[in-house]
Write a protein that holds these residues in place. Structure first.
Motif, PDB file in Angstrom:
ATOM      1  N   PHE A  95       0.813  -1.217   0.000  1.00  0.00           N
ATOM      2  CA  PHE A  95       0.000   0.000   0.000  1.00  0.00           C
ATOM      3  C   PHE A  95       0.847   1.268   0.000  1.00  0.00           C
ATOM      4  O   PHE A  95       0.591   2.177  -0.779  1.00  0.00           O
ATOM      5  CB  PHE A  95      -0.926  -0.012   1.216  1.00  0.00           C
ATOM      6  N   TYR A  96       1.848   1.313   0.859  1.00  0.00           N
ATOM      7  CA  TYR A  96       2.596   2.560   1.031  1.00  0.00           C
ATOM      8  C   TYR A  96       3.301   2.986  -0.252  1.00  0.00           C
ATOM      9  O   TYR A  96       3.629   4.154  -0.434  1.00  0.00           O
ATOM     10  CB  TYR A  96       3.620   2.433   2.163  1.00  0.00           C
ATOM     11  N   TYR A  97       3.513   2.044  -1.148  1.00  0.00           N
ATOM     12  CA  TYR A  97       4.277   2.292  -2.376  1.00  0.00           C
ATOM     13  C   TYR A  97       3.413   2.869  -3.491  1.00  0.00           C
ATOM     14  O   TYR A  97       3.926   3.438  -4.457  1.00  0.00           O
ATOM     15  CB  TYR A  97       4.898   0.969  -2.836  1.00  0.00           C
ATOM     16  N   CYS A 136      -5.659  12.835  -5.929  1.00  0.00           N
ATOM     17  CA  CYS A 136      -4.757  11.703  -5.761  1.00  0.00           C
ATOM     18  C   CYS A 136      -3.676  12.061  -4.747  1.00  0.00           C
ATOM     19  O   CYS A 136      -3.316  13.236  -4.613  1.00  0.00           O
ATOM     20  CB  CYS A 136      -4.142  11.335  -7.106  1.00  0.00           C
ATOM     21  N   ILE A 137      -3.164  11.047  -4.060  1.00  0.00           N
ATOM     22  CA  ILE A 137      -2.031  11.244  -3.162  1.00  0.00           C
ATOM     23  C   ILE A 137      -0.996  10.175  -3.488  1.00  0.00           C
ATOM     24  O   ILE A 137      -1.327   9.000  -3.652  1.00  0.00           O
ATOM     25  CB  ILE A 137      -2.485  11.189  -1.681  1.00  0.00           C
ATOM     26  N   ASN A 138       0.265  10.587  -3.599  1.00  0.00           N
ATOM     27  CA  ASN A 138       1.295   9.618  -3.969  1.00  0.00           C
ATOM     28  C   ASN A 138       2.043   9.119  -2.732  1.00  0.00           C
ATOM     29  O   ASN A 138       1.696   9.452  -1.595  1.00  0.00           O
ATOM     30  CB  ASN A 138       2.247  10.202  -5.011  1.00  0.00           C
ATOM     31  N   SER A 154      -0.233  15.637  -2.928  1.00  0.00           N
ATOM     32  CA  SER A 154      -1.575  15.497  -3.498  1.00  0.00           C
ATOM     33  C   SER A 154      -1.679  16.269  -4.802  1.00  0.00           C
ATOM     34  O   SER A 154      -1.013  17.295  -4.982  1.00  0.00           O
ATOM     35  CB  SER A 154      -2.638  15.969  -2.514  1.00  0.00           C
ATOM     36  N   THR A 155      -2.515  15.755  -5.694  1.00  0.00           N
ATOM     37  CA  THR A 155      -2.736  16.364  -7.003  1.00  0.00           C
ATOM     38  C   THR A 155      -4.231  16.458  -7.254  1.00  0.00           C
ATOM     39  O   THR A 155      -4.940  15.450  -7.120  1.00  0.00           O
ATOM     40  CB  THR A 155      -2.092  15.531  -8.124  1.00  0.00           C
ATOM     41  N   ARG A 196       2.629   3.742  -9.195  1.00  0.00           N
ATOM     42  CA  ARG A 196       3.305   4.879  -9.820  1.00  0.00           C
ATOM     43  C   ARG A 196       3.845   5.788  -8.732  1.00  0.00           C
ATOM     44  O   ARG A 196       3.241   5.957  -7.676  1.00  0.00           O
ATOM     45  CB  ARG A 196       2.322   5.693 -10.665  1.00  0.00           C
ATOM     46  N   GLN A 197       4.967   6.421  -9.050  1.00  0.00           N
ATOM     47  CA  GLN A 197       5.527   7.389  -8.110  1.00  0.00           C
ATOM     48  C   GLN A 197       4.722   8.679  -8.134  1.00  0.00           C
ATOM     49  O   GLN A 197       4.538   9.336  -7.104  1.00  0.00           O
ATOM     50  CB  GLN A 197       6.987   7.683  -8.454  1.00  0.00           C
TER      51      GLN A 197
END
Length: 123
Positions: free
Chosen positions: A28-30, A49-51, A56-57, A100-101
């Motif tokens: 999950f964390y990745y 979204c949060i990476n 956040s985007t 995805r990063q």
């Protein structure tokens, strides 16, 4: 793999809801975690979204200043806090995970999806 959204419901205009997205079965964390929504008769759209770096985007200008996203990796959970809700926010909200990063607003980049939770904003 499981992705489960919760927290949807009926709320009056100007109200708030907090959606939760609980995941399991992958690292999950990745992953970048995105929230999408689909209103009746419309295409699914990326909302926020949060990476993995907690950046956040926003993909929808109309939610800026009203919606925020956060994640708790210890609980494998991402939250979508929605304030000042408007009738046009009514939709089924989906949580999705992307290996995805950086965040993407395209649903094609997300491999794991939840079943969705209904949010209805109405008086």
């Amino acid at each position: 793999v499981q992705v489960v959204e919760s927290g949807g419901g009926l709320v009056q205009p100007g109200g708030s809801l907090r959606l939760s997205c609980a995941a399991s079965g992958f690292t999950f964390y990745y992953y970048s975690i995105g929230w999408f929504r689909q209103a009746p008769g419309k295409e699914r759209e990326g909302v926020l979204c949060i990476n993995r770096s907690y950046d956040s985007t926003y993909f929808v200008d109309s939610v800026k200043g009203r919606f925020t996203i956060s994640r708790d990796n210890a609980k494998n959970t991402v939250y979508l806090q929605m304030n000042s809700l408007k009738p046009e926010d009514t939709a089924v909200y989906y949580c999705a995970a992307a290996n995805r990063q950086y965040c993407s607003g395209s649903s094609r980049d997300y491999m794991y999806w939840g079943q969705g939770t209904q949010v209805t904003v109405s008086s």
